[in-house]
Design a protein around this motif. Structure first.
Motif, PDB file in Angstrom:
ATOM      1  N   TYR A   1      10.891  -4.923  -6.110  1.00 17.71           N
ATOM      2  CA  TYR A   1      11.871  -4.158  -5.334  1.00 17.71           C
ATOM      3  C   TYR A   1      11.182  -3.495  -4.146  1.00 17.71           C
ATOM      4  N   ARG A   2      11.713  -3.721  -2.967  1.00 20.41           N
ATOM      5  CA  ARG A   2      11.158  -3.047  -1.792  1.00 20.41           C
ATOM      6  C   ARG A   2      11.948  -1.757  -1.548  1.00 20.41           C
ATOM      7  N   PRO A   3      11.354  -0.795  -0.861  1.00 24.02           N
ATOM      8  CA  PRO A   3      12.080   0.449  -0.592  1.00 24.02           C
ATOM      9  C   PRO A   3      13.310   0.189   0.273  1.00 24.02           C
ATOM     10  N   GLU A   4      14.318   0.980   0.097  1.00 23.89           N
ATOM     11  CA  GLU A   4      15.510   0.876   0.934  1.00 23.89           C
ATOM     12  C   GLU A   4      15.670   2.159   1.739  1.00 23.89           C
ATOM     13  N   LYS A   5      15.961   1.962   3.017  1.00 25.77           N
ATOM     14  CA  LYS A   5      16.094   3.095   3.921  1.00 25.77           C
ATOM     15  C   LYS A   5      17.536   3.584   4.037  1.00 25.77           C
ATOM     16  N   GLY A   6      18.477   2.761   3.574  1.00 25.16           N
ATOM     17  CA  GLY A   6      19.881   3.155   3.680  1.00 25.16           C
ATOM     18  C   GLY A   6      20.727   2.371   2.696  1.00 25.16           C
ATOM     19  N   ILE A   7      22.047   2.488   2.856  1.00 27.59           N
ATOM     20  CA  ILE A   7      22.991   1.840   1.964  1.00 27.59           C
ATOM     21  C   ILE A   7      23.090   0.355   2.301  1.00 27.59           C
TER      22      ILE A   7
ATOM     23  N   SER B   1       0.815  -1.212   0.000  1.00 28.68           N
ATOM     24  CA  SER B   1       0.000   0.000   0.000  1.00 28.68           C
ATOM     25  C   SER B   1       0.850   1.265   0.000  1.00 28.68           C
ATOM     26  N   LEU B   2       2.128   1.126  -0.270  1.00 26.19           N
ATOM     27  CA  LEU B   2       3.002   2.294  -0.293  1.00 26.19           C
ATOM     28  C   LEU B   2       2.674   3.179  -1.490  1.00 26.19           C
TER      29      LEU B   2
ATOM     30  N   THR C   1       8.932   9.717   2.955  1.00 27.69           N
ATOM     31  CA  THR C   1       9.823   9.010   3.871  1.00 27.69           C
ATOM     32  C   THR C   1       9.903   7.530   3.510  1.00 27.69           C
ATOM     33  N   VAL C   2       9.397   7.174   2.332  1.00 26.72           N
ATOM     34  CA  VAL C   2       9.419   5.781   1.904  1.00 26.72           C
ATOM     35  C   VAL C   2      10.843   5.336   1.599  1.00 26.72           C
ATOM     36  N   SER C   3      11.582   6.134   0.852  1.00 27.62           N
ATOM     37  CA  SER C   3      12.934   5.773   0.427  1.00 27.62           C
ATOM     38  C   SER C   3      13.975   6.622   1.139  1.00 27.62           C
ATOM     39  N   GLY C   4      15.088   5.975   1.472  1.00 30.42           N
ATOM     40  CA  GLY C   4      16.196   6.689   2.112  1.00 30.42           C
ATOM     41  C   GLY C   4      17.406   6.838   1.229  1.00 30.42           C
ATOM     42  N   VAL C   5      17.331   6.286   0.005  1.00 27.96           N
ATOM     43  CA  VAL C   5      18.457   6.356  -0.926  1.00 27.96           C
ATOM     44  C   VAL C   5      17.936   6.777  -2.299  1.00 27.96           C
ATOM     45  N   LEU C   6      18.625   7.727  -2.925  1.00 31.98           N
ATOM     46  CA  LEU C   6      18.303   8.174  -4.276  1.00 31.98           C
ATOM     47  C   LEU C   6      19.468   7.831  -5.194  1.00 31.98           C
ATOM     48  N   TYR C   7      19.167   7.228  -6.334  1.00 35.11           N
ATOM     49  CA  TYR C   7      20.176   6.922  -7.344  1.00 35.11           C
ATOM     50  C   TYR C   7      20.138   8.006  -8.418  1.00 35.11           C
ATOM     51  N   VAL C   8      21.291   8.560  -8.735  1.00 32.67           N
ATOM     52  CA  VAL C   8      21.414   9.536  -9.816  1.00 32.67           C
ATOM     53  C   VAL C   8      22.470   9.008 -10.784  1.00 32.67           C
TER      54      VAL C   8
ATOM     55  N   MET D   1      10.905   2.929  -7.103  1.00 27.66           N
ATOM     56  CA  MET D   1      10.426   3.334  -8.420  1.00 27.66           C
ATOM     57  C   MET D   1      10.759   2.299  -9.496  1.00 27.66           C
ATOM     58  N   ARG D   2      11.701   1.404  -9.239  1.00 29.63           N
ATOM     59  CA  ARG D   2      12.066   0.394 -10.226  1.00 29.63           C
ATOM     60  C   ARG D   2      10.968  -0.659 -10.415  1.00 29.63           C
TER      61      ARG D   2
END
Length: 508
Positions: free
Chosen positions: A434-440, A24-25, A61-68, A113-114
């Motif tokens: 893919y589940r959300p990731e909060k960190g590295i 439900s995210l 606050t769902v994701s803690g890491v952004l890929y650029v 988002m993947r």
């Protein structure tokens, strides 16, 4: 003498949205605000990224890491950056020093988002010049290839039922281009002439029959019109009115199914439901736009068995407009900005803001500030489109029947489908990978310091203890000593303390 600068201030007054169960995210969107609209070789780009949760358009606050990812003009990854996201915001930089000049593309996304089409990742291209005085005044040269796509309203056309047919003409890069072309029949006779405008779009009335038609391009190439179904249902929408949405349904005489359900999805959630009973060949329903959420709404017509018959995407804007008054003061080589937020009635409002600044010096680059693709139209509309579109914030701020019709043509002529939804469960029809990731995440192999043999079926403890980041993380090794620990929260230059125990409980 003071240099002339143009300032664009980006202000966000979003709330934070809490994390719920994975199924439900909310859908996430990313927008990056760069410090400049153009760069030269050797420049360093500094940027601020906003990770937004739909449908509230709140800081996520769902994701803690952004890929650029930074790509070259051949879409090869030059550099991948992983940024820590705090309360929906991340910051980074990138040096344009890989090639003397050419196209760079920034692509940003979260792991969550993947689960959806990569076409919805944030993308921004930069034409980097060798020096600040050599920015081209026109876009990169393109070849003359023209790609044509047809979009029957509702996703299908049925023989002998009037409908609308949208056409889009684009170049090899997917950018809309205006083209004049002829509609010809099987004998080559010209039936009509049409002109795509507003970025290569046009909609024409269309009654498909037994005859076949082609679009004859200036090059002489011909593209066949889509084939029509022999029977079925057609959905047509009039979205030009500022207050009401008119939806009509037509079915062929020999089509047996008559009971349908029209469901509206907004950012993956059901927002509208209406029973549609086609006892006669034509039915119309009227919906108040004030009862619908702002943004893109996917209207899907299902029969009693859950099969999809028609689908149409529309844009609704019920946002309450806020305005920012900016007063600029210059003193001792510094610039101060005084900001005042005003509500729809021009009354002063207190609001929590996250701000970033972009500047442009036309005297150096020869370019003017690009006002297109700002955060307001991007989050409401552009972020949900699979193809390239251009829409200014000013265009969304104008409420008129003509402007509504122009935006609706954009909805007709582009592909907006983000995912497939089950009409019965109201959930994505495919499971999330893919589940959300909060960190590295850190992965590796644990080995004995002396024998260098892998430590199998052991336990790993990781301690992060510095001024800003503290935490204890645990993991296990497999039969060959491999391990992976996810969602670790730490910053640059952080000391990590590791402890490993073998399967006998001995510290190694």
């Amino acid at each position: 003498m003071w240099k002339q600068y143009t300032f664009l201030l980006l202000l966000l007054g979003f709330r934070l949205i809490a994390v719920a169960q994975v199924d439900s995210l909310p859908i996430e969107k990313v927008y990056i605000h760069f410090d400049r609209p153009s760069y030269s070789f050797g420049d360093t780009c500094r940027y601020k990224a906003y990770v937004i949760a739909a449908p509230e358009l709140s800081l996520s606050t769902v994701s803690g890491v952004l890929y650029v990812d930074w790509l070259d003009q051949d879409f090869n990854v030059i550099e991948q950056q992983r940024l820590k996201v705090t309360a929906g915001v991340a910051e980074g930089n990138f040096a344009f020093n890989h090639t003397p000049s050419g196209i760079y593309v920034a692509r940003a996304y979260t792991r969550w988002m993947r689960n959806f089409d990569p076409a919805f990742f944030f993308k921004q291209a930069f034409d980097v010049a060798e020096d600040s005085s050599s920015h081209p005044s026109t876009s990169v040269s393109k070849n003359n290839a023209i790609h044509v796509s047809f979009h029957p309203e509702g996703g299908r056309s049925v023989q002998n039922i009037p409908t609308k047919l949208a056409l889009r003409t684009a170049n090899e890069f997917g950018e809309g281009i205006d083209v004049e072309a002829d509609v010809v029949d099987e004998s080559g006779q010209i039936i009509s002439r049409l002109q795509t405008t507003n970025g290569g779009m046009v909609a024409i009335p269309y009654v498909p029959g037994n005859k076949k038609y082609w679009l004859k391009l200036p090059s002489g190439d011909r593209v066949a019109f889509p084939a029509a179904d022999p029977e079925g249902v057609v959905m047509n929408i009039n979205n030009a009115d500022t207050d009401k949405l008119f939806i009509s349904f037509s079915r062929s005489d020999d089509f047996e199914r008559k009971d349908f359900t029209l469901i509206g999805f907004h950012e993956g959630r059901r927002c509208f439901t209406s029973d549609v009973i086609l006892k006669k060949n034509l039915k119309q329903i009227v919906v108040s736009k004030r009862d619908l959420p702002s943004g893109i709404i996917q209207l899907s017509l299902f029969d009693e068995k859950g099969s999809l018959h028609c689908e149409r995407f529309i844009f609704i804007d019920n946002t309450k407009k806020h305005h920012i008054q900016v007063a600029k003061r210059i003193q001792n080589d510094s610039i101060s900005l005084d900001l005042k937020t005003l509500g729809p009635e021009s009354n002063a409002l207190p609001i929590s803001l996250s701000a970033s600044l972009q500047y442009d010096n036309p005297g150096l680059t020869g370019n003017t500030l690009n006002t297109l693709n700002t955060i307001f139209p991007y989050l409401l509309l552009i972020a949900d489109c699979k193809t390239s579109i251009i829409l200014s914030a000013e265009r969304l701020n104008v409420e008129s029947k003509q402007n509504n019709a122009d935006i609706d043509l954009m909805m007709l002529a582009h592909d907006w489908r983000r995912t497939d939804w089950d009409s019965k469960t109201n959930k994505q029809s495919k499971p999330f990978k893919y589940r959300p990731e909060k960190g590295i995440a850190i992965q590796g192999t644990a080995k004995d310091a002396g024998s260098k043999k892998p430590i199998s079926e052991g336990a790993i403890t990781l301690v992060v203890d510095d001024r800003y980041y503290k935490g204890i993380y645990t993991g296990k090794t497999d039969s060959i000593g491999n391990f992976r620990i996810e969602d670790i929260d730490f910053g640059d230059s952080t000391v990590l303390v590791w402890q490993v125990q073998d399967n006998q409980g001995r510290t190694r």
